[in-house]
Enzyme design. Structure first.
Site, PDB file in Angstrom:
ATOM      1  N   SER A 251       0.854  -1.184   0.000  1.00 58.70           N
ATOM      2  CA  SER A 251       0.000   0.000   0.000  1.00 58.70           C
ATOM      3  C   SER A 251       0.892   1.236   0.000  1.00 58.70           C
ATOM      4  O   SER A 251       2.041   1.186   0.427  1.00 58.70           O
ATOM      5  CB  SER A 251      -0.885   0.025   1.232  1.00 58.70           C
ATOM      6  OG  SER A 251      -0.098   0.343   2.357  1.00 58.70           O
ATOM      7  N   LYS A 252       0.341   2.319  -0.491  1.00 53.89           N
ATOM      8  CA  LYS A 252       1.105   3.560  -0.562  1.00 53.89           C
ATOM      9  C   LYS A 252       1.663   3.901   0.813  1.00 53.89           C
ATOM     10  O   LYS A 252       2.828   4.241   0.946  1.00 53.89           O
ATOM     11  CB  LYS A 252       0.190   4.679  -1.072  1.00 53.89           C
ATOM     12  CG  LYS A 252       0.860   6.026  -1.206  1.00 53.89           C
ATOM     13  CD  LYS A 252       0.781   6.541  -2.629  1.00 53.89           C
ATOM     14  CE  LYS A 252       1.376   7.925  -2.763  1.00 53.89           C
ATOM     15  NZ  LYS A 252       2.835   7.954  -2.841  1.00 53.89           N
ATOM     16  N   SER A 253       0.856   3.733   1.829  1.00 54.43           N
ATOM     17  CA  SER A 253       1.326   4.182   3.142  1.00 54.43           C
ATOM     18  C   SER A 253       2.504   3.343   3.645  1.00 54.43           C
ATOM     19  O   SER A 253       3.484   3.893   4.131  1.00 54.43           O
ATOM     20  CB  SER A 253       0.190   4.170   4.158  1.00 54.43           C
ATOM     21  OG  SER A 253      -0.389   2.892   4.204  1.00 54.43           O
ATOM     22  N   GLY A 255       4.611   1.645   1.778  1.00 62.86           N
ATOM     23  CA  GLY A 255       5.733   1.913   0.883  1.00 62.86           C
ATOM     24  C   GLY A 255       6.372   3.254   1.185  1.00 62.86           C
ATOM     25  O   GLY A 255       7.537   3.481   0.890  1.00 62.86           O
ATOM     26  N   ASP A 256       5.602   4.138   1.742  1.00 62.37           N
ATOM     27  CA  ASP A 256       6.079   5.488   2.009  1.00 62.37           C
ATOM     28  C   ASP A 256       6.665   5.677   3.404  1.00 62.37           C
ATOM     29  O   ASP A 256       6.986   6.789   3.784  1.00 62.37           O
ATOM     30  CB  ASP A 256       4.924   6.491   1.857  1.00 62.37           C
ATOM     31  CG  ASP A 256       4.698   6.829   0.395  1.00 62.37           C
ATOM     32  OD1 ASP A 256       5.503   6.386  -0.436  1.00 62.37           O
ATOM     33  OD2 ASP A 256       3.713   7.524   0.101  1.00 62.37           O
TER      34      ASP A 256
END
Ligand code: GLU
Ligand code: ZN
Length: 305
Positions: A251-253, A255-256
């Site tokens: 998920s973007k979160s 990965g970020d």
């Protein structure tokens, strides 16, 4: 995956427009791991071409995070790295870009472009892989009025071909992917595509190791490099992006997740490197990976995981 030729020069090239996150740790693992295993040199290049979005605090954060991970660029001691001005910051000498551009102008390959993004979106007759293909609106018009945008004519007789060390033979046609390439934007800033092509050449980079998300950029960078006069193109290795152990995209979160955030939460460098190795398919688990051992996960170059 094929092994790189010993003695290569590669680079880690983050943009100081945000904090380093796990995706950068993955890229750093591949860059330093392959260099340590196959006898390469790593240069650090701060890619601050996008002057509007770069912040000194982010640049400092990049140095802090690399230092914490124990990943030191070659030719610098840890002490130099922390003390002096960072070598190879793009903004340190932007006159180089104008000099290179003049070469293309001499061949009548450059023209001003006054189109806004919205205008291009309206006029574009195609999108390739989610990218707008510039339809050449301003080709053939005289010097433009507003803005300082410049494009380079990318027409060619055949697609650009290269043999990615991991992904094998590739063919890309910049004209159908993006059209004439923007090399300077309307605010006078050099674009990523132009700056990276000039820098990879001038800094003697002969192996580019980066994530698969940049694969579509490679053909246009090869064409631009040739138009600029680079006769020996670099080799390329595009590595997998972060993926979940079960194959799902992260998920973007997650990965970020920022490296500084992980550090503050008590993670060790070895835990971060171990997770990066797992998430990019270099080890089967997230077992801690000491920086001294990053070469080992590239002993076997099959893509087993
Ligand atoms: N500066 C780019 C980034 O942070 C990397 C460019 C490249 O490796 O070519 O995504
Ligand atoms: Zn235009």
């Amino acid at each position: 995956m094929r092994a790189p030729t010993t003695g290569f020069t590669t680079r880690f090239a983050p943009a100081p427009t945000g904090v380093l996150h796990l995706g950068h740790a993955v890229n750093a693992l591949w860059v330093w791991g392959l260099a340590r295993r196959y006898g390469g040199r790593v240069l650090l290049r701060i890619e601050d071409h996008d002057r509007g979005r770069c912040r000194p605090a982010y640049e400092q954060g990049i140095l802090d995070d690399l230092d914490w991970l124990g990943l030191v660029p070659d030719g610098l001691t840890t002490t130099d790295f922390r003390a002096g001005p960072v070598p190879q910051r793009q903004s340190d000498d932007t006159a180089r870009y104008a000099t290179r551009l003049a070469e293309l102008e001499g061949h009548s390959l450059v023209y001003p472009c006054t189109c806004s993004r919205a205008e291009i979106a309206r006029a574009a007759d195609a999108t390739a892989g989610g990218e707008l293909v510039y339809p050449g609106t301003c080709r053939g018009q005289g010097p433009g009025g507003r803005g300082q945008g410049l494009r380079v004519i990318m027409s060619g007789d055949a697609p650009e071909r290269f043999d990615d060390l991991r992904l094998g033979p590739q063919a890309q046609d910049p004209m159908t992917q993006c059209g004439d390439l923007l090399v300077r934007d309307r605010h006078g800033h050099w674009t990523y595509q132009f700056a990276v092509t000039v820098d990879d050449w001038e800094q003697g980079i002969d192996l580019v190791i980066r994530g698969e998300d940049l694969l579509p950029s490679t053909g246009r960078q090869l064409r631009l490099a040739r138009l600029l006069g680079r006769t020996t193109p670099p080799a390329f290795l595009h590595h997998p992006l972060l993926r979940h152990p079960d194959g799902r995209k992260l998920s973007k979160s997650s990965g970020d997740t920022g490296l500084a955030e992980l550090r503050a939460a008590g993670w060790t460098p070895a835990q971060v490197l171990g997770l990066a190795a797992q998430l990019s398919g270099r080890q089967g688990t997230s077992a801690p990976l000491e920086v001294a051992g990053i070469a080992d996960v590239f002993d076997d170059l099959s893509d087993p995981l």
